[in-house]
Design a protein around this motif. Structure first.
Motif, PDB file in Angstrom:
ATOM      1  N   ASP A 148       0.805  -1.232   0.000  1.00  0.00           N
ATOM      2  CA  ASP A 148       0.000   0.000   0.000  1.00  0.00           C
ATOM      3  C   ASP A 148       0.837   1.281   0.000  1.00  0.00           C
ATOM      4  OD1 ASP A 148      -2.512  -1.226  -0.182  1.00  0.00           O
ATOM      5  OD2 ASP A 148      -2.529  -1.615   1.976  1.00  0.00           O
ATOM      6  N   VAL A 149       2.150   1.152  -0.229  1.00  0.00           N
ATOM      7  CA  VAL A 149       3.011   2.336  -0.369  1.00  0.00           C
ATOM      8  C   VAL A 149       3.203   2.586  -1.862  1.00  0.00           C
ATOM      9  CG1 VAL A 149       5.276   3.347   0.087  1.00  0.00           C
ATOM     10  CG2 VAL A 149       4.210   1.827   1.793  1.00  0.00           C
ATOM     11  N   PRO A 150       2.775   3.779  -2.362  1.00  0.00           N
ATOM     12  CA  PRO A 150       2.888   4.051  -3.804  1.00  0.00           C
ATOM     13  C   PRO A 150       4.336   3.969  -4.294  1.00  0.00           C
ATOM     14  CG  PRO A 150       1.505   5.689  -2.732  1.00  0.00           C
ATOM     15  CD  PRO A 150       2.153   4.891  -1.631  1.00  0.00           C
ATOM     16  N   VAL A 151       4.500   3.447  -5.504  1.00  0.00           N
ATOM     17  CA  VAL A 151       5.823   3.351  -6.132  1.00  0.00           C
ATOM     18  C   VAL A 151       5.799   4.228  -7.375  1.00  0.00           C
ATOM     19  CG1 VAL A 151       7.469   1.827  -7.287  1.00  0.00           C
ATOM     20  CG2 VAL A 151       6.156   0.986  -5.326  1.00  0.00           C
ATOM     21  N   GLU A 152       6.783   5.111  -7.491  1.00  0.00           N
ATOM     22  CA  GLU A 152       6.838   6.000  -8.648  1.00  0.00           C
ATOM     23  C   GLU A 152       7.419   5.243  -9.841  1.00  0.00           C
ATOM     24  OE1 GLU A 152       8.767  10.279  -9.466  1.00  0.00           O
ATOM     25  OE2 GLU A 152       7.831  10.068  -7.501  1.00  0.00           O
ATOM     26  N   MET A 153       6.626   5.122 -10.905  1.00  0.00           N
ATOM     27  CA  MET A 153       7.068   4.392 -12.087  1.00  0.00           C
ATOM     28  C   MET A 153       6.669   5.145 -13.344  1.00  0.00           C
ATOM     29  SD  MET A 153       5.898   0.462 -11.169  1.00  0.00           S
ATOM     30  CE  MET A 153       7.281  -0.412 -11.893  1.00  0.00           C
ATOM     31  N   THR A 154       7.494   5.006 -14.386  1.00  0.00           N
ATOM     32  CA  THR A 154       7.090   5.535 -15.689  1.00  0.00           C
ATOM     33  C   THR A 154       6.022   4.591 -16.272  1.00  0.00           C
ATOM     34  OG1 THR A 154       8.692   4.245 -16.960  1.00  0.00           O
ATOM     35  CG2 THR A 154       9.449   6.366 -16.064  1.00  0.00           C
ATOM     36  N   GLN A 155       5.330   5.038 -17.318  1.00  0.00           N
ATOM     37  CA  GLN A 155       4.297   4.192 -17.925  1.00  0.00           C
ATOM     38  C   GLN A 155       4.894   2.896 -18.461  1.00  0.00           C
ATOM     39  OE1 GLN A 155       0.866   4.831 -17.903  1.00  0.00           O
ATOM     40  NE2 GLN A 155       0.831   2.693 -18.536  1.00  0.00           N
ATOM     41  N   LYS A 156       6.068   2.985 -19.084  1.00  0.00           N
ATOM     42  CA  LYS A 156       6.707   1.792 -19.646  1.00  0.00           C
ATOM     43  C   LYS A 156       7.099   0.811 -18.524  1.00  0.00           C
ATOM     44  CE  LYS A 156       6.947   2.448 -24.191  1.00  0.00           C
ATOM     45  NZ  LYS A 156       5.561   2.780 -24.488  1.00  0.00           N
ATOM     46  N   GLU A 157       7.612   1.338 -17.407  1.00  0.00           N
ATOM     47  CA  GLU A 157       7.965   0.474 -16.276  1.00  0.00           C
ATOM     48  C   GLU A 157       6.718  -0.213 -15.726  1.00  0.00           C
ATOM     49  OE1 GLU A 157      11.742   3.268 -14.832  1.00  0.00           O
ATOM     50  OE2 GLU A 157       9.848   3.300 -13.723  1.00  0.00           O
ATOM     51  N   PHE A 158       5.626   0.545 -15.633  1.00  0.00           N
ATOM     52  CA  PHE A 158       4.359  -0.023 -15.153  1.00  0.00           C
ATOM     53  C   PHE A 158       3.869  -1.119 -16.099  1.00  0.00           C
ATOM     54  CE2 PHE A 158      -0.243  -0.300 -15.087  1.00  0.00           C
ATOM     55  CZ  PHE A 158      -0.530  -0.399 -13.732  1.00  0.00           C
ATOM     56  N   ASP A 159       3.885  -0.829 -17.399  1.00  0.00           N
ATOM     57  CA  ASP A 159       3.424  -1.808 -18.396  1.00  0.00           C
ATOM     58  C   ASP A 159       4.267  -3.081 -18.331  1.00  0.00           C
ATOM     59  OD1 ASP A 159       1.569   0.044 -19.214  1.00  0.00           O
ATOM     60  OD2 ASP A 159       2.677   0.671 -21.002  1.00  0.00           O
ATOM     61  N   LEU A 160       5.575  -2.901 -18.171  1.00  0.00           N
ATOM     62  CA  LEU A 160       6.486  -4.046 -18.100  1.00  0.00           C
ATOM     63  C   LEU A 160       6.206  -4.876 -16.846  1.00  0.00           C
ATOM     64  CD1 LEU A 160       8.949  -5.657 -19.046  1.00  0.00           C
ATOM     65  CD2 LEU A 160      10.411  -3.926 -17.982  1.00  0.00           C
ATOM     66  N   ALA A 161       6.036  -4.196 -15.703  1.00  0.00           N
ATOM     67  CA  ALA A 161       5.769  -4.899 -14.439  1.00  0.00           C
ATOM     68  C   ALA A 161       4.470  -5.698 -14.526  1.00  0.00           C
ATOM     69  CB  ALA A 161       5.703  -3.897 -13.288  1.00  0.00           C
ATOM     70  N   LEU A 162       3.434  -5.071 -15.081  1.00  0.00           N
ATOM     71  CA  LEU A 162       2.134  -5.747 -15.180  1.00  0.00           C
ATOM     72  C   LEU A 162       2.208  -6.939 -16.138  1.00  0.00           C
ATOM     73  CD1 LEU A 162      -0.702  -5.674 -14.084  1.00  0.00           C
ATOM     74  CD2 LEU A 162      -1.323  -4.025 -15.843  1.00  0.00           C
ATOM     75  N   LEU A 163       2.964  -6.775 -17.226  1.00  0.00           N
ATOM     76  CA  LEU A 163       3.155  -7.879 -18.178  1.00  0.00           C
ATOM     77  C   LEU A 163       3.812  -9.067 -17.479  1.00  0.00           C
ATOM     78  CD1 LEU A 163       3.130  -8.755 -21.288  1.00  0.00           C
ATOM     79  CD2 LEU A 163       5.521  -8.046 -21.279  1.00  0.00           C
ATOM     80  N   LEU A 164       4.829  -8.803 -16.678  1.00  0.00           N
ATOM     81  CA  LEU A 164       5.549  -9.873 -15.982  1.00  0.00           C
ATOM     82  C   LEU A 164       4.645 -10.578 -14.969  1.00  0.00           C
ATOM     83  CD1 LEU A 164       8.881  -7.923 -15.500  1.00  0.00           C
ATOM     84  CD2 LEU A 164       8.649 -10.023 -16.834  1.00  0.00           C
ATOM     85  N   PHE A 165       3.889  -9.798 -14.203  1.00  0.00           N
ATOM     86  CA  PHE A 165       3.002 -10.407 -13.206  1.00  0.00           C
ATOM     87  C   PHE A 165       1.872 -11.189 -13.866  1.00  0.00           C
ATOM     88  CE2 PHE A 165       4.990  -7.761  -9.947  1.00  0.00           C
ATOM     89  CZ  PHE A 165       4.938  -8.614  -8.843  1.00  0.00           C
ATOM     90  N   ASN A 166       1.354 -10.680 -14.981  1.00  0.00           N
ATOM     91  CA  ASN A 166       0.277 -11.387 -15.684  1.00  0.00           C
ATOM     92  C   ASN A 166       0.762 -12.690 -16.315  1.00  0.00           C
ATOM     93  OD1 ASN A 166      -2.125  -9.997 -15.248  1.00  0.00           O
ATOM     94  ND2 ASN A 166      -1.671  -8.473 -16.819  1.00  0.00           N
ATOM     95  N   ASN A 167       2.095 -12.817 -16.442  1.00  0.00           N
ATOM     96  CA  ASN A 167       2.677 -14.042 -17.018  1.00  0.00           C
ATOM     97  C   ASN A 167       3.589 -14.724 -16.011  1.00  0.00           C
ATOM     98  OD1 ASN A 167       1.971 -14.158 -20.108  1.00  0.00           O
ATOM     99  ND2 ASN A 167       2.351 -12.011 -19.641  1.00  0.00           N
ATOM    100  N   LEU A 168       3.186 -14.699 -14.758  1.00  0.00           N
ATOM    101  CA  LEU A 168       3.977 -15.250 -13.666  1.00  0.00           C
ATOM    102  C   LEU A 168       4.409 -16.685 -13.953  1.00  0.00           C
ATOM    103  CD1 LEU A 168       4.865 -14.082 -10.965  1.00  0.00           C
ATOM    104  CD2 LEU A 168       2.829 -15.075  -9.919  1.00  0.00           C
ATOM    105  N   GLY A 169       5.714 -16.941 -13.855  1.00  0.00           N
ATOM    106  CA  GLY A 169       6.242 -18.279 -14.062  1.00  0.00           C
ATOM    107  C   GLY A 169       6.500 -18.631 -15.512  1.00  0.00           C
ATOM    108  N   ARG A 170       6.093 -17.747 -16.416  1.00  0.00           N
ATOM    109  CA  ARG A 170       6.232 -18.049 -17.852  1.00  0.00           C
ATOM    110  C   ARG A 170       7.425 -17.299 -18.435  1.00  0.00           C
ATOM    111  NH1 ARG A 170       2.157 -15.686 -22.446  1.00  0.00           N
ATOM    112  NH2 ARG A 170       3.085 -16.707 -24.245  1.00  0.00           N
ATOM    113  N   PRO A 171       8.359 -18.000 -19.084  1.00  0.00           N
ATOM    114  CA  PRO A 171       9.486 -17.287 -19.703  1.00  0.00           C
ATOM    115  C   PRO A 171       8.971 -16.443 -20.875  1.00  0.00           C
ATOM    116  CG  PRO A 171       9.821 -19.680 -19.724  1.00  0.00           C
ATOM    117  CD  PRO A 171       8.411 -19.442 -19.343  1.00  0.00           C
ATOM    118  N   LEU A 172       9.381 -15.172 -20.917  1.00  0.00           N
ATOM    119  CA  LEU A 172       8.973 -14.277 -22.004  1.00  0.00           C
ATOM    120  C   LEU A 172      10.199 -13.903 -22.822  1.00  0.00           C
ATOM    121  CD1 LEU A 172       6.558 -11.842 -20.092  1.00  0.00           C
ATOM    122  CD2 LEU A 172       5.962 -13.888 -21.396  1.00  0.00           C
TER     123      LEU A 172
END
Length: 230
Positions: A148-172
């Motif tokens: 619950d502590v906000p993290v300052e991220m650029t849009q690209k960093e956010f998109d990358l993080a969400l992509l990784l979490f949405n593909n948890l355990g999957r090599p990309l």
């Protein structure tokens, strides 16, 4: 979504790719089973569409390799001109998730592809707030927080993080990440992705003590893994 499609009929391949690209997907066509297999060893795709009969390596042979080597959740649609019940049962028994009888029809192809993708990737029909343990992502606002502590991220960093979490355990693969986050802007320097990965790992403290590890996959790309907190 990245969809790899195998068919030795170049006209049908072009038609299917036109339909899928228009539906918002990225289509990667293959005329040869061996060529597709070579690429599957190097690239990640969200879905495969396989023609049953291809001269050099049949769709069933490709499918047997896929089910042995790639994640079980990867959806596979069989396209075939063989409409006999025995043929259909054989295709499904070989590991296909669905089948489609040629000639292909635009509406049916899109509907079957969307249905398989929804089933395989339920988390990617993005809700407003997505939570993974201590990590929270507000999709539309592009905001992330840890405990619950906000993290300052650029849009690209956010998109990358969400992509990784949405593909948890999957090599990309690197190409997959590039296409998903940078929208096929192939002009970006090769180190840009590595820099963004490093920032995401650091800003979100993706460490085993927090239950996650963001690791490179040698000569391929990256994978975010869930691990036991130490």
């Amino acid at each position: 979504m990245r969809i790899a499609i195998l068919d030795d009929d170049s006209n049908l391949l072009e038609l299917a790719c036109t339909i899928l690209n228009a539906a918002g997907h990225t289509c990667h066509p293959f005329l040869s089973g061996k060529e597709m297999l070579h690429q599957l060893r190097r690239e990640s795709y969200d879905m495969l569409i396989l023609d049953w009969q291809v001269p050099d390596l049949s769709g069933t042979e490709v499918l047997h390799w896929v089910r042995e080597k790639l994640p079980a959740a990867l959806p596979v649609l069989f396209m075939t001109s063989r409409s006999g019940e025995d043929d259909i049962i054989a295709g499904l028994a070989a590991g296909a998730d669905d089948y489609m009888i040629k000639p292909i029809r635009r509406g049916e192809l899109v509907a079957r592809v969307q249905a398989l993708l929804r089933r395989a990737y339920p988390s990617q029909s993005t809700p407003e707030i997505i939570q993974f343990g201590i990590y929270k992502f507000e999709a539309r606002a592009g905001r992330a927080s840890v405990n619950d502590v906000p993290v300052e991220m650029t849009q690209k960093e956010f998109d990358l993080a969400l992509l990784l979490f949405n593909n948890l355990g999957r090599p990309l693969s690197r190409a997959y990440i590039l296409e998903a986050v940078w929208s096929r802007d192939i002009e970006i320097p090769s180190r840009t992705m590595d820099t963004h990965i490093s920032r995401v790992r650091s800003k979100l403290t993706l460490r085993p003590e927090n239950g996650y590890r963001l690791a490179p996959v040698y000569s391929y790309g990256y994978r975010l893994e869930q691990v036991s907190a130490e």
